[in-house]
Design a protein around this motif. Sequence first.
Motif, mmCIF file in Angstrom:
data_model
loop_
_atom_site.group_PDB
_atom_site.id
_atom_site.type_symbol
_atom_site.label_atom_id
_atom_site.label_comp_id
_atom_site.label_asym_id
_atom_site.label_seq_id
_atom_site.Cartn_x
_atom_site.Cartn_y
_atom_site.Cartn_z
ATOM 1 N N ASP A 1 -7.649 1.816 -12.821
ATOM 2 C CA ASP A 1 -6.915 1.871 -13.501
ATOM 3 C C ASP A 1 -7.913 1.774 -14.647
ATOM 4 O O ASP A 1 -8.762 0.774 -14.573
ATOM 5 C CB ASP A 1 -6.193 -0.035 -13.576
ATOM 6 N N MET B 1 -2.509 1.479 1.172
ATOM 7 C CA MET B 1 -2.845 2.222 0.279
ATOM 8 C C MET B 1 -4.724 2.343 0.170
ATOM 9 O O MET B 1 -5.400 1.731 0.674
ATOM 10 C CB MET B 1 -3.317 0.974 -0.971
ATOM 11 N N ILE C 1 -3.470 5.868 -2.729
ATOM 12 C CA ILE C 1 -1.850 6.630 -1.375
ATOM 13 C C ILE C 1 -1.660 7.454 -1.600
ATOM 14 O O ILE C 1 -0.719 8.677 -2.271
ATOM 15 C CB ILE C 1 -0.172 5.146 -1.789
ATOM 16 N N ARG D 1 10.026 3.419 -2.216
ATOM 17 C CA ARG D 1 9.264 2.291 -1.942
ATOM 18 C C ARG D 1 8.643 2.112 -3.898
ATOM 19 O O ARG D 1 8.646 3.101 -4.601
ATOM 20 C CB ARG D 1 7.554 2.154 -1.789
HETATM 21 O O1 LIG Z 1 2.054 1.639 -6.377
HETATM 22 C C1 LIG Z 1 0.806 0.595 -6.888
HETATM 23 O O2 LIG Z 1 1.417 -0.399 -5.646
HETATM 24 C C2 LIG Z 1 0.140 0.811 -7.376
HETATM 25 C C3 LIG Z 1 0.087 1.677 -8.515
HETATM 26 C C4 LIG Z 1 -0.738 1.822 -9.446
HETATM 27 O O3 LIG Z 1 -1.994 1.696 -8.538
HETATM 28 C C5 LIG Z 1 -0.663 1.749 -11.196
HETATM 29 O O4 LIG Z 1 0.220 2.081 -11.337
HETATM 30 O O5 LIG Z 1 -2.186 2.231 -11.226
#
Ligand SMILES: O=C(O)CCC(=O)C(=O)O
Length: 636
Positions: free
Chosen positions: A237, A257, A291, A315
């Motif tokens: 991120d 993950m 993922i 999910r």
């Molecule tokens: O789906 C998730 O738990 C992670 C989502 C994610 O990493 C993101 O949106 O940056």
Amino acid sequence: MDFKNGEDHHVPKKIFSKQRKAIQNISADSKISLGIEPTKQIVICNSGLSLGLLEEDVINIFSPYGPIEAVVMLPDKTYCFMAFHSKENALQAYQSLHGKYNFPRSENLMVLAFADEVPKVTNPWATLPRDGPPGLIVLEDFITSDEEEILVKLLSWDDPIQGQQLKQRQVQHFGFEFRYGSNDVDRQKPLAQKIPDQCDFLQNRLKKRGFSKWNFYPDQLTVNRYLPGQGIPPHVDTHSVFEDPILSLSMLSDVVMDFKDASGHKIPVFLPRRSLTVMSGESRFGWTHGIASRMHDVICTDDKKGLTLLPREERVSYTFRLLRSKKECFCSYAWLCDNQKQNLYQQQLDAIQLEKQYVREVYEEISSHFSETRHTPWPNIVEFCKTFKTGQILLDVGCGNGKYFGNQAENVSLFEIGLDASAHLADMCTKRGVEVLTGNCLNLPFRSSIADGVLCIAVIHHLATHERRRRAVQEIARVLCKGGRALIYVWARDQRLQDKMSTYLKQNRKNRQNTAIQSAFKGDKNNSVTGSGTSQSENNLCTSADSKSCEFTGSLPLPVHVNRTNFKHSDILVPWKLKEKHRQESNEGEQQTFYRYYHVFEEDELTRMCIEIPQIQVLETKYDQGNWSVLLRKLP
Ligand SMILES: O=C(O)CCC(=O)C(=O)O
Ligand SMILES: [Fe+2]
Ligand SMILES: [Zn+2]
């Protein structure tokens, strides 16, 4: 069947080549010797846990051929091993299944090979890492089933509020839109759609679970919806956009993950349904997370004695983030840091612009004046030129007006070729009948390994980043032939060595009153070998050296050095005052001053830079009148 030749006419041809490749790859990966010579161990080359094959499948497929001794499933592999009690059974299975057995729901035929042994995994659970990356916390049962239901029902996916269909999932944003193209948010454009009130429990819940250190009031929420088989590519991120930590609530399905660090080390982390993942510190900045797009994840069996597959359900995850107040990041994970990467890229652009405006364009403007001040060759450099023999090739990279041409020993004739970034200076050389090209020292227009010698005098200090200076030396190393030698001179930051002033400093009028002027000074006004401001005529010398220091002016990008004084910074602009008669258009009475960029070198800086380059050896490092020099040799 002759196994030595791998001949079996019932097996399609392409299975042989698949097998050959698999034997190579899997041997290398598993460190187990594989082949077509029968043994009692078999490797299934093209299926394993990561392709959905379970231990029980292997047992079902192979048990008709005899009693099975072992099945070894490996968490992340597209292959797996099994062993029979006897070689005969293994051979039977091989003959019946290899290239013939069709995997269910797939076009693929089973590819087998024999193995000397099976990997030693007594407890396959041990093959799954237990600890996530540092700073990662998975808080299980963070929300109740009722809360999960409320949060999931909050959003409609048929008509998303602020939604997007991505390749592998759907997303909706609250507070600020996350822009996937640029991986950032537009701070100026908050969304009308704020984070739903139903999420307000987050702070209190965190506190209750003992995490009061995060006084976390997120202002951005991204909701991801994944169908079975979907995922999110490995990413971090954006450092400069979001604070630490990042929180993610998992709903409706368990998932694995994958976290990866700079060395590629991977840790799969199990995120159970209704858990909150807290990514902080190293796990937030120094690892990517993602993922994999697949229908199931590998987990350990309930009895912890084996591995099995867990099918994925739909999910939904809520990822809560807080925008940074200023777009910056000073983490120590530069390889994943957009801020630091951008700086590196920006540094390159700045460097190119700086060199263009404050080196190349200036030399074009001052070329004739500059050339007038450059006659006397520097003795140590002449000595270097005299070491070459008739017929050898000597390149002068950044030859200026070519004052080092023709300095070879008596009765020796060399092939001398020069290169300069200034077309005017190259022209002047050409008019005098020497071979000079216009070009850039970062991309020498010469074939590799052609030069017996290279001179590079007062050039590299005009390059504006360490990386570019190193690349210039690398280029010199490239064009040198094996055993060839190069001499490089750069301006030294320290103009006094052991309390002795360089000629450059001595030329300061104030200093000259106190110092005997050496005879060498008479020959060339610029007794420094550098293409520095030292070539200025005496009336141009700054006479108030010590009262005035290097200054930032505001209109110039770097501090301006005061001529004939010691350097106060490593990266500076050195003024050049153009003589009246060389001026193109003269504004009466106005002194025209140009500024040239220099990076002045610390002691050892040049040597350390050259040592970084594997093909060369530093024969000698010298301080020579305010310059650092190195003598290099390309390794034979
Ligand atoms: O789906 C998730 O738990 C992670 C989502 C994610 O990493 C993101 O949106 O940056
Ligand atoms: Fe993420
Ligand atoms: Zn960062």
